[in-house]
Design a protein around this motif. Sequence first.
Motif, PDB file in Angstrom:
ATOM      1  N   ILE A  21       0.972  32.679 -37.617  1.00  0.00           N
ATOM      2  CA  ILE A  21       0.221  31.426 -37.485  1.00  0.00           C
ATOM      3  C   ILE A  21      -0.825  31.534 -36.383  1.00  0.00           C
ATOM      4  O   ILE A  21      -1.990  31.150 -36.563  1.00  0.00           O
ATOM      5  CB  ILE A  21       1.183  30.256 -37.219  1.00  0.00           C
ATOM      6  N   LEU A  76      -1.911  32.280 -44.485  1.00  0.00           N
ATOM      7  CA  LEU A  76      -1.267  31.078 -44.993  1.00  0.00           C
ATOM      8  C   LEU A  76      -1.941  30.602 -46.268  1.00  0.00           C
ATOM      9  O   LEU A  76      -1.296  30.073 -47.182  1.00  0.00           O
ATOM     10  CB  LEU A  76      -1.340  29.962 -43.940  1.00  0.00           C
ATOM     11  N   HIS A 135      -4.128  33.332 -36.984  1.00  0.00           N
ATOM     12  CA  HIS A 135      -5.159  32.635 -37.752  1.00  0.00           C
ATOM     13  C   HIS A 135      -6.287  32.128 -36.850  1.00  0.00           C
ATOM     14  O   HIS A 135      -7.432  31.981 -37.307  1.00  0.00           O
ATOM     15  CB  HIS A 135      -4.548  31.449 -38.506  1.00  0.00           C
ATOM     16  N   ILE A 141       0.475  24.651 -43.354  1.00  0.00           N
ATOM     17  CA  ILE A 141       1.805  24.878 -42.787  1.00  0.00           C
ATOM     18  C   ILE A 141       2.764  23.784 -43.270  1.00  0.00           C
ATOM     19  O   ILE A 141       3.897  24.068 -43.693  1.00  0.00           O
ATOM     20  CB  ILE A 141       1.747  24.901 -41.253  1.00  0.00           C
ATOM     21  N   LEU A 153       5.462  31.700 -42.547  1.00  0.00           N
ATOM     22  CA  LEU A 153       5.646  30.768 -41.433  1.00  0.00           C
ATOM     23  C   LEU A 153       6.338  31.458 -40.264  1.00  0.00           C
ATOM     24  O   LEU A 153       7.494  31.189 -39.930  1.00  0.00           O
ATOM     25  CB  LEU A 153       6.463  29.552 -41.893  1.00  0.00           C
TER      26      LEU A 153
END
Length: 275
Positions: free
Chosen positions: A112, A128, A115, A89, A107
């Motif tokens: 996120i 990502l 994940h 990130i 992003l």
Amino acid sequence: MDALRGLAATAVAWQHYTNSVPGFLDKGWLQLAGSYGWLGVEAFFVISGFIIPYALYRSAYKLKAYRLFLAKRLIRLEPPYLASVALTICLIYFGDLLIGRPHDARLTLPGILLHIGYLNVFFSYPWLNASYWTLAVECQYYLTMGLIFPCISSARRAPRLLAYILLASSCWLIPSVNFMFHYVFLFLLGIAMFQRHAGIIGQIEFWISAVVSSLGIYVSMGLPPFLAAVFAAVFISTWSLNWKIFLFLGDISYSLYLFHPTGVFAIVAFRQLGL
């Protein structure tokens, strides 16, 4: 086993460094050397097919310990994985700032958070780090193995055969590459080796299972994965590679696999800055 893990992780990293950034290397022997490094993933799946049920067998696993088994896997694997997510990130965010590019579509808060459960592909959010898809497949394998282990480790042939047929059939019943079932014959080859190593099956049943699994890999995935899987199986069965460099790579193989893409980010950033 450690040496093979190290070789597999190094192969994947080498493929990404030499082939994943267009124009970074001219066509030549370096690029060619890494062009099949992705087959390290197939080797990893064969290793998991062997080592996970072997670990359960040695711990006298019972189905009632399913949640404990999953908890132990998470405690071992999640901290470095989440650290690599955090690092990725940061690299994406500051890389965009550095080159003045609009913030990356990866992003997003939902993307996120997904994940954490390896769920991105099921909700159409990008990873990502492209390497994370293999961790999702491995996680599905852990969930499945914890449930079917009593069958594959049974002294009776009927439960073993039933488990094999169900898993093998899933390759065509659930063919999506987002599920472990697309790669199930790789896992089944490792499982057959575990069963033989543990003395659960005899030579004849082992060879039938190994040959059918290998043919399944060839039919469902093609020649290169078939060759990589056979190489991994032979390596596990017969070789003892105790060179310190390979044992070291084996010790760091999971971290190497998780964090090697940071080098790819650096290559991309330097190229975009004209360096």
